[in-house]
Design a protein around this motif. Structure first.
Motif, PDB file in Angstrom:
ATOM      1  N   ARG A   1       3.472  -0.613   4.450  1.00  0.00           N
ATOM      2  CA  ARG A   1       4.158  -1.130   3.273  1.00  0.00           C
ATOM      3  C   ARG A   1       5.407  -1.529   3.453  1.00  0.00           C
ATOM      4  N   GLY A   2       6.006  -2.228   2.665  1.00  0.00           N
ATOM      5  CA  GLY A   2       7.354  -2.943   2.941  1.00  0.00           C
ATOM      6  C   GLY A   2       7.474  -4.090   3.853  1.00  0.00           C
ATOM      7  N   LEU A   3       6.367  -4.479   4.339  1.00  0.00           N
ATOM      8  CA  LEU A   3       6.346  -5.569   5.408  1.00  0.00           C
ATOM      9  C   LEU A   3       6.095  -6.760   4.843  1.00  0.00           C
ATOM     10  N   GLY A   4       5.868  -6.942   3.524  1.00  0.00           N
ATOM     11  CA  GLY A   4       5.568  -8.156   2.843  1.00  0.00           C
ATOM     12  C   GLY A   4       4.257  -8.598   2.611  1.00  0.00           C
ATOM     13  N   LEU A   5       3.190  -7.530   3.301  1.00  0.00           N
ATOM     14  CA  LEU A   5       1.873  -8.107   3.110  1.00  0.00           C
ATOM     15  C   LEU A   5       1.237  -7.826   1.771  1.00  0.00           C
ATOM     16  N   GLY A   6       1.666  -7.010   0.885  1.00  0.00           N
ATOM     17  CA  GLY A   6       1.446  -6.794  -0.296  1.00  0.00           C
ATOM     18  C   GLY A   6       1.704  -7.965  -1.304  1.00  0.00           C
ATOM     19  N   THR A   7       3.072  -8.294  -0.996  1.00  0.00           N
ATOM     20  CA  THR A   7       3.382  -9.747  -1.733  1.00  0.00           C
ATOM     21  C   THR A   7       2.582 -11.012  -1.409  1.00  0.00           C
ATOM     22  N   ALA A   8       2.210 -11.215  -0.114  1.00  0.00           N
ATOM     23  CA  ALA A   8       1.240 -12.125   0.326  1.00  0.00           C
ATOM     24  C   ALA A   8      -0.105 -12.025  -0.360  1.00  0.00           C
ATOM     25  N   LEU A   9      -0.844 -10.781  -0.472  1.00  0.00           N
ATOM     26  CA  LEU A   9      -2.027 -10.673  -1.214  1.00  0.00           C
ATOM     27  C   LEU A   9      -1.788 -10.970  -2.713  1.00  0.00           C
ATOM     28  N   PHE A  10      -0.733 -10.515  -3.493  1.00  0.00           N
ATOM     29  CA  PHE A  10      -0.366 -11.089  -4.745  1.00  0.00           C
ATOM     30  C   PHE A  10      -0.187 -12.629  -4.655  1.00  0.00           C
TER      31      PHE A  10
END
Length: 165
Positions: free
Chosen positions: A105-114
């Motif tokens: 979490r907090g690495l930008g991976l969730g943002t990339a998925l979004f």
């Protein structure tokens, strides 16, 4: 994180063989909610296992599981992205659940998925929606990505929506 690192993100359709990982992920996400309960490790894991099973059965019963994916980063399972496409009056991509292991979490991976989902929605002319708890810190991320409040579902959940127009 560079675009090259994001290229290491992969989605693979989950199977029953992934259930132990999904349980581990669920426990890692929910564990802190019960920190003050003073339960033994056995009690906590037993309770969360039951909750996971109930949630999983519900998701499989009420949503299409065609896009219930395990998120892999550099060939390691790190999360889940469960998506359901609703074809009623207009096309909506519903994010049923997105979760990452704490260390990712907090690495930008969730943002990339979004961003991948938002690009897909743009191409389809669809909206993207997600339920979120009122006090969930991820709500800030959703707002930053352009999600707005669509409806107040109940005293706990908000339905947020992103629209391409």
């Amino acid at each position: 994180m560079s675009d090259l690192q994001f290229a290491s993100l992969e989605l693979k359709t989950h199977s029953e063989a992934d259930l132990p990982f999904l349980l581990q992920l669920y426990i890692s996400v929910r564990r802190t909610e019960f920190a003050e309960a003073n339960w033994s490790e056995l009690q906590l894991n037993s309770f969360l296992s039951e909750q996971f099973s109930a949630q999983y059965r519900y998701y499989c019963q009420y949503y299409s599981t065609d896009r219930f994916d395990i998120v892999y980063y550099q060939n390691q399972a790190i999360g889940r992205l469960f998506v359901d496409c609703c074809l009623d009056a207009r096309l909506d991509i519903r994010i049923v659940d997105i979760s990452l292991l704490p260390e990712f979490r907090g690495l930008g991976l969730g943002t990339a998925l979004f961003r991948q989902l938002l690009n897909e929605a743009k191409t389809l002319g669809a909206s993207v929606s997600i339920h979120v708890e009122r006090d969930n810190p991820a709500k800030v991320l959703y707002e930053r990505l352009g999600f707005t409040l669509k409806t107040v579902t109940d005293e706990i959940y908000l339905l947020m929506e992103w629209r391409c127009d």
